[in-house]
Design a protein around this motif. Structure first.
Motif, PDB file in Angstrom:
ATOM      1  N   ILE A 339      11.824  60.640 -24.670  1.00 34.73           N
ATOM      2  CA  ILE A 339      11.860  59.168 -24.606  1.00 34.73           C
ATOM      3  C   ILE A 339      12.913  58.661 -24.156  1.00 34.73           C
ATOM      4  CG2 ILE A 339      11.521  57.230 -26.294  1.00 34.73           C
ATOM      5  CD1 ILE A 339       9.934  58.968 -27.969  1.00 34.73           C
ATOM      6  N   THR A 340      12.853  57.722 -23.209  1.00 36.98           N
ATOM      7  CA  THR A 340      13.990  56.996 -22.463  1.00 36.98           C
ATOM      8  C   THR A 340      13.613  55.581 -22.483  1.00 36.98           C
ATOM      9  OG1 THR A 340      13.163  57.241 -20.144  1.00 36.98           O
ATOM     10  CG2 THR A 340      14.358  58.815 -21.058  1.00 36.98           C
ATOM     11  N   CYS A 341      14.956  54.759 -22.450  1.00 35.65           N
ATOM     12  CA  CYS A 341      14.921  53.315 -22.466  1.00 35.65           C
ATOM     13  C   CYS A 341      14.848  52.949 -20.918  1.00 35.65           C
ATOM     14  CB  CYS A 341      15.983  52.661 -23.156  1.00 35.65           C
ATOM     15  SG  CYS A 341      15.758  52.871 -24.986  1.00 35.65           S
ATOM     16  N   ALA A 342      14.283  51.434 -20.678  1.00 33.18           N
ATOM     17  CA  ALA A 342      14.430  51.402 -19.344  1.00 33.18           C
ATOM     18  C   ALA A 342      15.925  50.824 -19.113  1.00 33.18           C
ATOM     19  CB  ALA A 342      13.846  49.819 -19.196  1.00 33.18           C
ATOM     20  N   ASP A 343      16.297  50.539 -17.637  1.00 31.98           N
ATOM     21  CA  ASP A 343      17.702  50.434 -17.355  1.00 31.98           C
ATOM     22  C   ASP A 343      17.947  49.054 -17.865  1.00 31.98           C
ATOM     23  OD1 ASP A 343      17.228  52.817 -15.970  1.00 31.98           O
ATOM     24  OD2 ASP A 343      17.080  51.646 -14.006  1.00 31.98           O
ATOM     25  N   PRO A 344      19.101  48.985 -18.634  1.00 32.45           N
ATOM     26  CA  PRO A 344      19.625  47.722 -19.157  1.00 32.45           C
ATOM     27  C   PRO A 344      20.139  46.913 -18.155  1.00 32.45           C
ATOM     28  CG  PRO A 344      21.508  49.429 -19.375  1.00 32.45           C
ATOM     29  CD  PRO A 344      20.114  50.162 -18.649  1.00 32.45           C
ATOM     30  N   GLU A 345      20.080  45.479 -18.435  1.00 31.82           N
ATOM     31  CA  GLU A 345      20.625  44.540 -17.418  1.00 31.82           C
ATOM     32  C   GLU A 345      22.151  44.057 -17.697  1.00 31.82           C
ATOM     33  OE1 GLU A 345      19.682  39.946 -16.439  1.00 31.82           O
ATOM     34  OE2 GLU A 345      18.508  40.852 -18.026  1.00 31.82           O
ATOM     35  N   VAL A 346      22.902  44.302 -16.853  1.00 29.61           N
ATOM     36  CA  VAL A 346      24.136  44.117 -16.944  1.00 29.61           C
ATOM     37  C   VAL A 346      24.545  42.617 -16.751  1.00 29.61           C
ATOM     38  CG1 VAL A 346      26.522  44.751 -15.896  1.00 29.61           C
ATOM     39  CG2 VAL A 346      24.644  46.436 -15.679  1.00 29.61           C
ATOM     40  N   PRO A 347      25.264  42.112 -17.690  1.00 23.50           N
ATOM     41  CA  PRO A 347      25.640  40.517 -17.541  1.00 23.50           C
ATOM     42  C   PRO A 347      26.578  40.211 -16.281  1.00 23.50           C
ATOM     43  CG  PRO A 347      26.631  41.595 -19.317  1.00 23.50           C
ATOM     44  CD  PRO A 347      25.804  42.581 -18.874  1.00 23.50           C
ATOM     45  N   ALA A 348      26.357  39.188 -15.821  1.00 22.19           N
ATOM     46  CA  ALA A 348      27.580  38.778 -14.807  1.00 22.19           C
ATOM     47  C   ALA A 348      28.873  38.920 -15.366  1.00 22.19           C
ATOM     48  CB  ALA A 348      27.088  37.490 -14.197  1.00 22.19           C
ATOM     49  N   GLY A 349      30.012  39.352 -14.379  1.00 20.16           N
ATOM     50  CA  GLY A 349      31.347  39.228 -14.975  1.00 20.16           C
ATOM     51  C   GLY A 349      31.529  40.306 -15.601  1.00 20.16           C
ATOM     52  N   GLY A 350      30.754  41.270 -15.809  1.00 19.02           N
ATOM     53  CA  GLY A 350      31.047  42.522 -16.843  1.00 19.02           C
ATOM     54  C   GLY A 350      30.451  43.825 -16.138  1.00 19.02           C
ATOM     55  N   TYR A 351      30.785  44.853 -16.637  1.00 19.54           N
ATOM     56  CA  TYR A 351      30.204  46.084 -16.414  1.00 19.54           C
ATOM     57  C   TYR A 351      29.915  46.842 -17.648  1.00 19.54           C
ATOM     58  CZ  TYR A 351      34.896  47.632 -17.753  1.00 19.54           C
ATOM     59  OH  TYR A 351      36.048  47.972 -18.243  1.00 19.54           O
ATOM     60  N   MET A 352      29.071  48.071 -17.556  1.00 19.16           N
ATOM     61  CA  MET A 352      28.461  48.949 -18.606  1.00 19.16           C
ATOM     62  C   MET A 352      28.716  50.320 -18.404  1.00 19.16           C
ATOM     63  SD  MET A 352      24.287  49.809 -19.007  1.00 19.16           S
ATOM     64  CE  MET A 352      24.469  50.559 -17.599  1.00 19.16           C
ATOM     65  N   GLU A 353      29.099  51.029 -19.375  1.00 23.48           N
ATOM     66  CA  GLU A 353      29.708  52.394 -19.469  1.00 23.48           C
ATOM     67  C   GLU A 353      28.536  53.090 -20.536  1.00 23.48           C
ATOM     68  OE1 GLU A 353      33.364  52.827 -21.231  1.00 23.48           O
ATOM     69  OE2 GLU A 353      34.334  52.313 -19.754  1.00 23.48           O
ATOM     70  N   ALA A 354      27.599  54.115 -19.486  1.00 29.09           N
ATOM     71  CA  ALA A 354      26.696  55.009 -20.413  1.00 29.09           C
ATOM     72  C   ALA A 354      26.571  56.414 -19.608  1.00 29.09           C
ATOM     73  CB  ALA A 354      25.415  54.179 -20.284  1.00 29.09           C
ATOM     74  N   PHE A 355      26.061  57.333 -20.660  1.00 30.37           N
ATOM     75  CA  PHE A 355      25.835  58.646 -19.933  1.00 30.37           C
ATOM     76  C   PHE A 355      24.583  58.763 -19.432  1.00 30.37           C
ATOM     77  CE2 PHE A 355      24.993  63.103 -20.670  1.00 30.37           C
ATOM     78  CZ  PHE A 355      26.015  63.772 -20.029  1.00 30.37           C
ATOM     79  N   ASP A 356      23.568  58.458 -20.501  1.00 34.30           N
ATOM     80  CA  ASP A 356      22.357  58.407 -19.664  1.00 34.30           C
ATOM     81  C   ASP A 356      21.493  57.362 -20.676  1.00 34.30           C
ATOM     82  OD1 ASP A 356      21.737  59.573 -22.357  1.00 34.30           O
ATOM     83  OD2 ASP A 356      22.009  61.533 -21.827  1.00 34.30           O
ATOM     84  N   TYR A 357      20.065  57.209 -20.431  1.00 35.16           N
ATOM     85  CA  TYR A 357      19.362  56.100 -20.910  1.00 35.16           C
ATOM     86  C   TYR A 357      18.396  56.823 -22.063  1.00 35.16           C
ATOM     87  CZ  TYR A 357      21.297  53.220 -17.238  1.00 35.16           C
ATOM     88  OH  TYR A 357      21.982  52.613 -16.530  1.00 35.16           O
ATOM     89  N   ASN A 358      18.678  58.238 -22.507  1.00 33.49           N
ATOM     90  CA  ASN A 358      17.736  58.722 -23.434  1.00 33.49           C
ATOM     91  C   ASN A 358      17.684  57.971 -24.655  1.00 33.49           C
ATOM     92  OD1 ASN A 358      17.041  60.317 -21.151  1.00 33.49           O
ATOM     93  ND2 ASN A 358      18.616  62.188 -21.994  1.00 33.49           N
ATOM     94  N   VAL A 359      16.854  58.524 -25.641  1.00 34.89           N
ATOM     95  CA  VAL A 359      16.702  57.992 -26.729  1.00 34.89           C
ATOM     96  C   VAL A 359      17.951  58.174 -27.559  1.00 34.89           C
ATOM     97  CG1 VAL A 359      15.449  59.774 -27.849  1.00 34.89           C
ATOM     98  CG2 VAL A 359      15.241  57.706 -28.803  1.00 34.89           C
ATOM     99  N   HIS A 360      18.520  57.541 -28.548  1.00 30.88           N
ATOM    100  CA  HIS A 360      19.544  57.885 -29.304  1.00 30.88           C
ATOM    101  C   HIS A 360      21.068  57.527 -28.580  1.00 30.88           C
ATOM    102  CE1 HIS A 360      16.923  58.519 -32.240  1.00 30.88           C
ATOM    103  NE2 HIS A 360      16.612  59.825 -31.812  1.00 30.88           N
ATOM    104  N   SER A 361      20.999  57.593 -26.997  1.00 29.38           N
ATOM    105  CA  SER A 361      22.159  57.174 -26.334  1.00 29.38           C
ATOM    106  C   SER A 361      22.667  55.760 -26.696  1.00 29.38           C
ATOM    107  CB  SER A 361      21.831  57.443 -25.030  1.00 29.38           C
ATOM    108  OG  SER A 361      21.518  58.831 -24.545  1.00 29.38           O
TER     109      SER A 361
END
Length: 666
Positions: A339-361
């Protein structure tokens, strides 16, 4: 008449004897009447000499009566015109310028062994001739008294006919009605026990001295045990002709061929028995991160396998597979996907750190210089359930959801989807509108796989009963108002009486009973599964009728059946036409289903084919059409042989006698 020789007889003439020259004609059996003397009496007699015409022969017989001259001639019988011509040749006539209409035809003639039925001999009447038992009437049965005073046609004769003994049949018996074999006699056939008669059960002695039709046969009608089938079972409805042996296969086997055979006359099963083929789809493949369970413990035909996945995996494909008759599972093998989640939306003026989009990540959000983070800095990929399905006429509430997504949701079938998701463990509760009840489980839980557990229930209409107390209620105390469902009515009872709901309209829309619509329709039958919307009415005709129109009608939402009822038309085989050298008799003048026709051939012709044909279900006459063929006179042909032998022997004997005379003279 021979026994009355010498006795005076009085005959009634067909017409008055008027004229100077009278020709007396007596009609009867030739040689049966001797006319010896004719006596004429008168009170005004004058001499016969005055009656003699010129050049009259010496042996002329003359008489005078009532001042009229009569000439008597005894000759072979003739017609009225011939008698009149005879008189005119001698200078007289049968009449004196006026026409005499005869009132009767006199006594009719008859031949040996015939009997006349009827004693009315007047003009326009008719008589019938009858023969004694065992005789055949040769000629016209009826004769009519014509206007000219003569009987129509000629008198028929009676011919004695004997068909002789009739041969017995194997495994059966034949009996003679009245114990005779003469013309018109009937022979009846019957069979022994466990035998069936094939052919006509009765034969009749015909005009040609032969028994009509062909002798039937007695065929054995008891069948042995039906042949066995490997992997199958057989059940029989009986062992006599017409019984069925029906085959079924054991679990894991598939039936190929016709499922039944029929016991036929002769004691054998008609048709080829089916075969049962063993079908095994084999053990399903192992699914990565998943498992399966055989619901009935086998992998043969009809078996069902159910797949499940480990936590954090969801099933892609069919949850259940069925083993088909071709030895293959009904669908492709499913798979368990992480189970994976959809790509998250990154807010303007910011950035995101993630290893993967799997469940519990977990994903972390950061802002660039000069920006401030508003909201949660970290989000975790979770398993959640979608909006639950809302059945028609239902009210759905969800409890136990987190605050962020709304703890409680209340929706009806008329509202749109909210797009919300629900955490594992959330509880959905189903209720129904007034007049309906829940059919199925009313509670469902969001499972670990992100699906609502169990089956979605339905809301079914119920018939509410009025809850009235045994009391007298004055008129005019009820007030009508609409409440809840538009199909229900609520009433308020004033004067401190309690409030009740008394429905006067059924909450369920149904179609009228189709059997009432077809009353009066001949041969039409109908069967319905339900009168509710979507129900079907199936029509069929009784045997002997063909259906025309829609055989299936559906109950529409507006409470009406689509289309119109069909009609049943009687099966008509139509007129069979004619047959050369014979005639066809249509029983009861009907050519509809079940009616029969008989074929009869003229004398000297023999029927080739069945005597009786019936109107069948397919609108055609049963069997092949017979024909009337000219009969071969075998008896006449065989009779010429003894005659030829006798003539030859006579010639030889004559030659021998002639040689003997010559020898003696020498």
């Amino acid at each position: 008449m021979h026994s009355d020789e010498g006795v005076t007889k009085t005959f009634t003439c067909a017409r008055p004897l008027i004229g100077q020259h009278v020709f007396l004609q007596l009609v009867g059996v030739e040689g049966s009447l001797s006319l010896c003397e004719v006596e004429v009496f008168t009170t005004e007699e004058f001499s016969n000499d005055r009656c003699a015409p010129a050049s009259a022969p010496a042996d002329i017989e003359l008489a005078a009566f009532s001042r009229n001259c009569y000439e008597f001639n005894v000759a072979k019988g003739g017609s009225f015109e011939e008698a009149r011509k005879q008189c005119q040749n001698h200078g007289g006539d049968l009449i004196h310028g006026f026409q005499v209409v005869p009132p009767t035809c006199g006594s009719p003639d008859k031949l040996l062994n015939t009997t006349i039925e009827g004693k009315d001999y007047r003009v326009g009447a008719s008589i019938d001739y009858r023969c004694p038992q065992g005789h055949m009437l040769a000629g016209t049965k009826s004769r009519a008294c014509l206007k000219d005073g003569f009987w129509s046609g000629v008198a028929p004769s009676c011919k004695y006919v004997d068909c002789g003994g009739i041969s017995p049949i194997q495994d059966g018996e034949v009996s003679l009605v009245d114990g005779r074999t003469t013309h018109g006699a009937r022979a009846l056939y019957s069979c022994k026990e466990n035998y069936t008669l094939v052919g006509e059960a009765a034969r009749e002695c015909g005009d040609q001295g032969t028994w009509g039709g062909e002798a039937p046969k007695c065929l054995f009608d008891w069948c042995p045990e039906p042949p066995p089938v490997t992997g199958g079972m057989v059940s029989v409805s009986g062992r006599t002709a017409g019984s069925l042996a029906t085959y079924t296969c054991q679990n894991g086997f598939i039936l190929f061929g016709s499922p039944s055979v029929t016991c036929t006359l002769g004691g054998s099963w008609a048709g080829t028995p089916p075969s049962c083929k063993y079908v095994d789809c084999g053990t399903p493949a192992i699914v990565h991160k998943g498992s399966f369970r055989l619901l009935n413990g086998t992998t043969t035909y009809g078996s069902v396998v159910q797949f499940t996945c480990e936590p954090d995996y969801w099933l892609a494909g069919s949850e259940e597979l069925t083993c088909n008759r071709d030895g293959k599972w009904s669908h492709d093998m499913p798979s368990c996907e992480l189970i994976t989640c959809a790509d998250p939306e990154v807010p303007a003026g910011g950035y995101m750190e993630a290893f993967d989009y799997n469940v519990h990540s977990t994903i972390d959000f950061h802002c660039e210089r000069g920006h401030k983070l508003v909201g949660e800095a970290s989000l975790m990929c979770e398993i959640r359930c979608p909006d639950p399905v809302v059945p028609e006429n239902s009210i759905v509430s969800v409890t136990g959801n987190d605050r962020m997504h709304g703890r409680t949701l209340i929706r009806t079938s008329g509202t749109t989807h909210s797009g919300s998701t629900y955490r594992i463990g959330a509880l959905v509760k189903y209720r129904c509108e007034r007049g309906y009840k829940v059919v199925g489980e009313s509670l469902s839980t969001c499972e670990d796989n992100g699906q609502w557990g169990g089956m979605t229930p339905k809301c079914q209409c119920v018939h509410l009963a009025a809850s009235m107390h045994d009391m007298a209620i004055p008129d005019g105390l009820f007030s009508h108002l609409n409440y809840g469902s538009p199909r229900l009515r609520a009433y308020t009872l004033y004067c401190n009486f309690s409030f009740r709901i008394i429905p006067d309209v059924d909450c369920e829309i149904t179609c009228p009973d189709p059997s009432i619509q077809i009353k009066g329709s001949v041969g039409l039958l109908v069967a319905t599964s339900t009168l509710s919307i979507g129900g079907e009415a199936h029509y069929r005709c009784e045997r002997g009728y063909s259906i025309k129109g829609n055989q299936t009608r559906t109950c529409l939402k507006k409470g009406q059946w689509n289309g119109a009822p069909p009609v049943c038309i009687p099966i008509d085989c139509k007129s069979p036409g004619t047959i050369d050298n014979g005639r066809i008799i249509i029983a009861n003048s009907s050519t509809h289903f079940g009616s029969s026709i008989e074929y009869h051939c003229l004398p000297q012709f023999t029927r080739v084919g069945p005597f009786l044909r019936k109107c069948a279900d397919d609108g055609h006459w049963s069997g092949e059409e017979p024909s009337c063929e000219l009969a071969t006179n075998e008896a006449a042909e065989s009779g010429t042989l003894p005659l030829s032998v006798g003539v030859g022997c006579g010639v030889v004997l004559f030659l021998l006698m002639l040689l003997g005379v010559i020898y003696l003279r020498l």
